[in-house]
Design a protein around this motif. Structure first.
Motif, PDB file in Angstrom:
ATOM      1  N   UNK A 176      43.244  30.348  28.388  1.00  0.00           N
ATOM      2  CA  UNK A 176      44.295  29.345  28.585  1.00  0.00           C
ATOM      3  C   UNK A 176      44.513  28.670  27.235  1.00  0.00           C
ATOM      4  N   UNK A 177      45.703  28.852  26.666  1.00  0.00           N
ATOM      5  CA  UNK A 177      46.000  28.367  25.317  1.00  0.00           C
ATOM      6  C   UNK A 177      47.062  27.280  25.399  1.00  0.00           C
ATOM      7  N   UNK A 178      46.713  26.090  24.931  1.00  0.00           N
ATOM      8  CA  UNK A 178      47.660  24.968  24.931  1.00  0.00           C
ATOM      9  C   UNK A 178      47.923  24.534  23.498  1.00  0.00           C
ATOM     10  N   UNK A 179      49.185  24.387  23.171  1.00  0.00           N
ATOM     11  CA  UNK A 179      49.611  24.049  21.804  1.00  0.00           C
ATOM     12  C   UNK A 179      50.366  22.730  21.825  1.00  0.00           C
ATOM     13  N   UNK A 180      50.100  21.886  20.855  1.00  0.00           N
ATOM     14  CA  UNK A 180      50.771  20.591  20.779  1.00  0.00           C
ATOM     15  C   UNK A 180      52.223  20.720  20.341  1.00  0.00           C
TER      16      UNK A 180
END
Length: 273
Positions: free
Chosen positions: A19-23
């Motif tokens: 699970x990859x979350x980017x700002x």
């Protein structure tokens, strides 16, 4: 603070899931990046644009993107809010076995397209897998089977659609996608969208259907419902969620959700518990 937050949800010999979350703070194109293994990336929240050479793909919840091993790319975030994706990495032999021959690049583990549009069933599988793995309610063996089903469905000729038409028309459609993703709750009219993009409503309608294979309103509906899939496990007030996502009422939201995913929002909530 790091630009990315990565959580490993599953890592077996068959598949690796993160699970990859980017700002999303880089509004312009980033420096060149590259991945060592081919990844299938399913955005489920927010939007960004991936650039490969002179080509680009809008990454939103209606698509799966292919990050080929050894292929350089750049990323930009023209819409504020960041993004989040489910990223799958498969062994080369597994990917070659699952992907249609026409989609594979000869002699490599890569795929010919930058992205494909996925159907509603694939969207629901992304949400079920992510929530289930994060919550520890899906066993590895079950998850592996569902993930392989997701890959087959996302790459299959009956449920996937590669963007077509000229580059100029695809860029017009990309601008429309970014406009819709930038404000999911807004109830756009064709005239308003066309005015923002500098074209006629008729031309925009025709080009969007040619490129994406479905009308603008249904594309926006899928984005709204995908956001609901992301939010549902943590929402107690479904009426408030419906209004926040631009639906006229809870019944409107529930009807659209049931027609798209085959179950009501509350039934989807229960399935995750």
């Amino acid at each position: 603070m790091a630009e990315f937050d990565v959580s490993v949800l599953l890592d077996t010999g068959t598949v690796s899931v993160r699970d990859v979350r980017c700002r999303g703070e880089c509004r312009h194109r980033s420096d060149e990046e590259c991945t060592a293994a081919t990844h299938l990336v399913f955005p489920y929240r927010g939007v960004y644009v991936r650039h490969v050479g002179s080509e680009q793909s809008v990454a939103d919840a209606n698509h799966v993107l292919f990050f080929n091993a050894g292929q350089s790319y750049r990323v930009s975030h023209p819409v504020e809010g960041g993004d989040a994706c489910l990223s799958l990495a498969l062994p080369e032999a597994t990917l070659q076995e699952l992907a249609p021959v026409a989609l594979l690049q000869p002699g490599t583990a890569g795929l010919r397209e930058q992205s494909l549009r996925i159907d509603a069933r694939a969207q629901a599988l992304v949400a079920l897998l992510r929530h289930g793995l994060a919550g520890g309610v899906v066993e590895p063996l079950e998850a592996e089977g569902l993930l392989l089903t997701l890959v087959c469905r996302s790459l299959g000729p009956r449920t996937a659609r590669a963007p077509r038409a000229t580059r100029l028309r695809r860029r017009l459609v990309d601008r429309a996608k970014l406009l819709l993703a930038g404000d999911l709750s807004r109830r756009w009219t064709l005239a308003e969208i066309a005015a923002e993009l500098g074209g006629s409503p008729v031309y925009l309608t025709q080009v969007f259907a040619e490129v994406e294979g479905l009308p603008l309103y249904r594309y926006q509906l899928r984005l709204r419902l995908a956001r609901a899939l992301d939010r549902l496990p943590h929402e107690a007030d479904l009426s408030a969620l419906a209004l926040e996502l631009g639906f006229s009422s809870h019944s409107h939201f529930a009807s659209a959700f049931r027609q798209t995913y085959g179950r009501s929002p509350s039934a989807f909530q229960r399935s995750l518990r």
